[in-house]
Design a protein around this motif. Structure first.
Motif, mmCIF file in Angstrom:
data_model
loop_
_atom_site.group_PDB
_atom_site.id
_atom_site.type_symbol
_atom_site.label_atom_id
_atom_site.label_comp_id
_atom_site.label_asym_id
_atom_site.label_seq_id
_atom_site.Cartn_x
_atom_site.Cartn_y
_atom_site.Cartn_z
ATOM 1 N N GLY A 76 -3.834 2.323 22.542
ATOM 2 C CA GLY A 76 -4.651 1.121 22.732
ATOM 3 C C GLY A 76 -4.088 0.228 23.823
ATOM 4 N N LEU A 77 -2.768 0.124 23.873
ATOM 5 C CA LEU A 77 -2.116 -0.656 24.923
ATOM 6 C C LEU A 77 -2.481 -0.109 26.296
ATOM 7 C CD1 LEU A 77 -0.098 -2.744 26.024
ATOM 8 C CD2 LEU A 77 1.732 -1.086 25.518
ATOM 9 N N GLY A 78 -2.446 1.197 26.433
ATOM 10 C CA GLY A 78 -2.806 1.805 27.721
ATOM 11 C C GLY A 78 -4.221 1.452 28.140
ATOM 12 N N PHE A 79 -5.163 1.589 27.217
ATOM 13 C CA PHE A 79 -6.551 1.256 27.541
ATOM 14 C C PHE A 79 -6.715 -0.234 27.836
ATOM 15 C CE2 PHE A 79 -7.487 5.417 25.760
ATOM 16 C CZ PHE A 79 -8.500 5.857 26.603
ATOM 17 N N ALA A 80 -6.030 -1.078 27.068
ATOM 18 C CA ALA A 80 -6.156 -2.519 27.275
ATOM 19 C C ALA A 80 -5.563 -2.945 28.617
ATOM 20 C CB ALA A 80 -5.489 -3.277 26.129
ATOM 21 N N VAL A 81 -4.442 -2.360 28.999
ATOM 22 C CA VAL A 81 -3.836 -2.701 30.291
ATOM 23 C C VAL A 81 -4.749 -2.266 31.434
ATOM 24 C CG1 VAL A 81 -1.918 -2.116 31.843
ATOM 25 C CG2 VAL A 81 -1.457 -2.772 29.480
ATOM 26 N N ILE A 82 -5.279 -1.054 31.340
ATOM 27 C CA ILE A 82 -6.197 -0.565 32.383
ATOM 28 C C ILE A 82 -7.447 -1.453 32.440
ATOM 29 C CG2 ILE A 82 -7.745 1.334 33.000
ATOM 30 C CD1 ILE A 82 -5.514 3.229 31.891
ATOM 31 N N GLY A 83 -7.995 -1.788 31.279
ATOM 32 C CA GLY A 83 -9.185 -2.635 31.240
ATOM 33 C C GLY A 83 -8.935 -4.026 31.779
ATOM 34 N N ALA A 84 -7.811 -4.624 31.377
ATOM 35 C CA ALA A 84 -7.488 -5.967 31.873
ATOM 36 C C ALA A 84 -7.290 -5.939 33.385
ATOM 37 C CB ALA A 84 -6.234 -6.503 31.173
ATOM 38 N N ALA A 85 -6.626 -4.905 33.874
ATOM 39 C CA ALA A 85 -6.442 -4.780 35.326
ATOM 40 C C ALA A 85 -7.795 -4.659 36.020
ATOM 41 C CB ALA A 85 -5.562 -3.581 35.648
ATOM 42 N N GLY A 86 -8.707 -3.918 35.408
ATOM 43 C CA GLY A 86 -10.039 -3.794 35.979
ATOM 44 C C GLY A 86 -10.765 -5.120 36.036
ATOM 45 N N TYR A 87 -10.808 -5.829 34.919
ATOM 46 C CA TYR A 87 -11.485 -7.123 34.893
ATOM 47 C C TYR A 87 -10.845 -8.111 35.864
ATOM 48 C CZ TYR A 87 -14.326 -6.125 30.716
ATOM 49 O OH TYR A 87 -15.239 -5.622 29.831
ATOM 50 N N LEU A 147 -12.788 0.096 22.011
ATOM 51 C CA LEU A 147 -13.673 -0.386 20.952
ATOM 52 C C LEU A 147 -14.128 0.752 20.053
ATOM 53 C CD1 LEU A 147 -15.441 -2.500 19.539
ATOM 54 C CD2 LEU A 147 -17.164 -2.100 21.317
ATOM 55 N N VAL A 148 -14.497 1.875 20.630
ATOM 56 C CA VAL A 148 -14.922 3.031 19.820
ATOM 57 C C VAL A 148 -13.799 3.436 18.872
ATOM 58 C CG1 VAL A 148 -15.500 5.491 19.924
ATOM 59 C CG2 VAL A 148 -16.652 3.871 21.448
ATOM 60 N N ALA A 149 -12.582 3.540 19.396
ATOM 61 C CA ALA A 149 -11.450 3.952 18.559
ATOM 62 C C ALA A 149 -11.187 2.925 17.456
ATOM 63 C CB ALA A 149 -10.211 4.149 19.421
ATOM 64 N N ALA A 150 -11.195 1.646 17.796
ATOM 65 C CA ALA A 150 -10.939 0.601 16.799
ATOM 66 C C ALA A 150 -12.026 0.593 15.732
ATOM 67 C CB ALA A 150 -10.845 -0.763 17.474
ATOM 68 N N PHE A 151 -13.278 0.722 16.150
ATOM 69 C CA PHE A 151 -14.382 0.716 15.187
ATOM 70 C C PHE A 151 -14.307 1.909 14.237
ATOM 71 C CE2 PHE A 151 -18.640 2.052 13.885
ATOM 72 C CZ PHE A 151 -19.009 0.932 13.150
ATOM 73 N N LEU A 152 -13.998 3.097 14.761
ATOM 74 C CA LEU A 152 -13.881 4.276 13.893
ATOM 75 C C LEU A 152 -12.806 4.076 12.833
ATOM 76 C CD1 LEU A 152 -14.254 7.236 16.418
ATOM 77 C CD2 LEU A 152 -15.837 6.603 14.589
ATOM 78 N N ASN A 153 -11.709 3.451 13.219
ATOM 79 C CA ASN A 153 -10.640 3.201 12.255
ATOM 80 C C ASN A 153 -11.064 2.136 11.244
ATOM 81 O OD1 ASN A 153 -8.226 3.103 10.889
ATOM 82 N ND2 ASN A 153 -7.016 2.498 12.641
ATOM 83 N N CYS A 190 -8.542 7.377 12.520
ATOM 84 C CA CYS A 190 -7.711 6.841 13.597
ATOM 85 C C CYS A 190 -7.556 7.892 14.702
ATOM 86 C CB CYS A 190 -6.356 6.435 13.021
ATOM 87 S SG CYS A 190 -5.178 5.865 14.244
ATOM 88 N N LEU A 191 -8.236 7.684 15.815
ATOM 89 C CA LEU A 191 -8.157 8.637 16.925
ATOM 90 C C LEU A 191 -6.744 8.757 17.483
ATOM 91 C CD1 LEU A 191 -11.411 7.860 18.937
ATOM 92 C CD2 LEU A 191 -10.873 9.970 17.738
#
Length: 158
Positions: A99-110, A126-132, A138-139
C-alpha cells in the motif's frame, strides 16, 4: 593448561512472529477505503501522502505503530469480544508496504501534475483496501504468502 578461547555464544533462536487480532487490519482497511475515496474525489496528493505515512508506520514499525492500529486497539477492540483466533502480523505488514508503494506513486502523480498516475495508483490501492474491509480478502497478504511459497527451496530442486 586451560583453553584461552571462550565458548562460542549460541545464536539466538528466531523470535516467534507477532500475533494480532485479524479484526484490526480489517478496521484499518475500512478507514483506508474512506481515505482513498476522499483522495479520488478531491485529487489530493497531500491526503494521499498522509495515507502513505500511515502505511509506512505499519510497514516499518509494525501494525501496533500504525495510527489506525492504535485507534482499533484503544477505542474499538475494548468494545468487542476477544478474537476467536490470532494471526501472524507479517502478511498484513507486507500488505502495508505494498500500500505504501501505491500511495507514494499516487501522491507523486498528483503532486507532479500527472493526475492519471495518481488516479490509477489510488484506485488500485482502493480496490485492495475495499476487498479487505468488505470481504476479509487481503491482496497484499496473498502476495506475501505467494512469495514465501515460491522462495522456499523444494526437496530435489537445485
Amino acid at each position: 593448561m586451560p583453553d584461552p578461547t571462550p565458548d562460542p555464544i549460541p545464536a539466538p533462536a528466531p523470535a516467534a512472529p507477532t500475533r494480532i487480532d485479524p479484526r484490526g487490519p480489517r478496521f484499518g482497511a475500512a478507514v483506508t477505503t474512506v481515505v482513498l475515496l476522499a483522495v479520488l474525489a478531491t485529487g489530493s496528493g497531500v491526503l494521499l501522502a498522509a495515507q502513505a505515512a500511515v502505511f509506512a508506520a505499519g510497514a516499518v514499525g509494525g501494525l501496533r505503530f500504525s495510527p489506525y492500529g492504535w485507534v482499533f486497539r484503544h477505542l474499538v477492540r475494548p468494545r468487542l469480544g476477544p478474537p476467536q483466533e490470532l494471526e501472524d502480523e507479517r502478511p498484513p505488514r507486507f500488505a502495508q508496504a505494498v500500500g505504501l508503494g501505491f500511495a507514494v506513486i499516487g501522491a507523486a502523480g498528483y503532486l507532479s501534475g500527472t493526475g492519471w498516475l495518481g488516479i490509477a495508483a489510488s484506485a488500485a490501492a482502493l480496490v485492495a483496501a475495499f476487498l479487505n474491509a468488505a470481504f476479509g480478502y487481503c491482496l497484499g497478504c496473498e502476495l506475501y504468502l505467494f512469495a514465501v511459497r515460491t522462495a522456499r527451496p523444494r526437496a530435489g530442486r537445485p
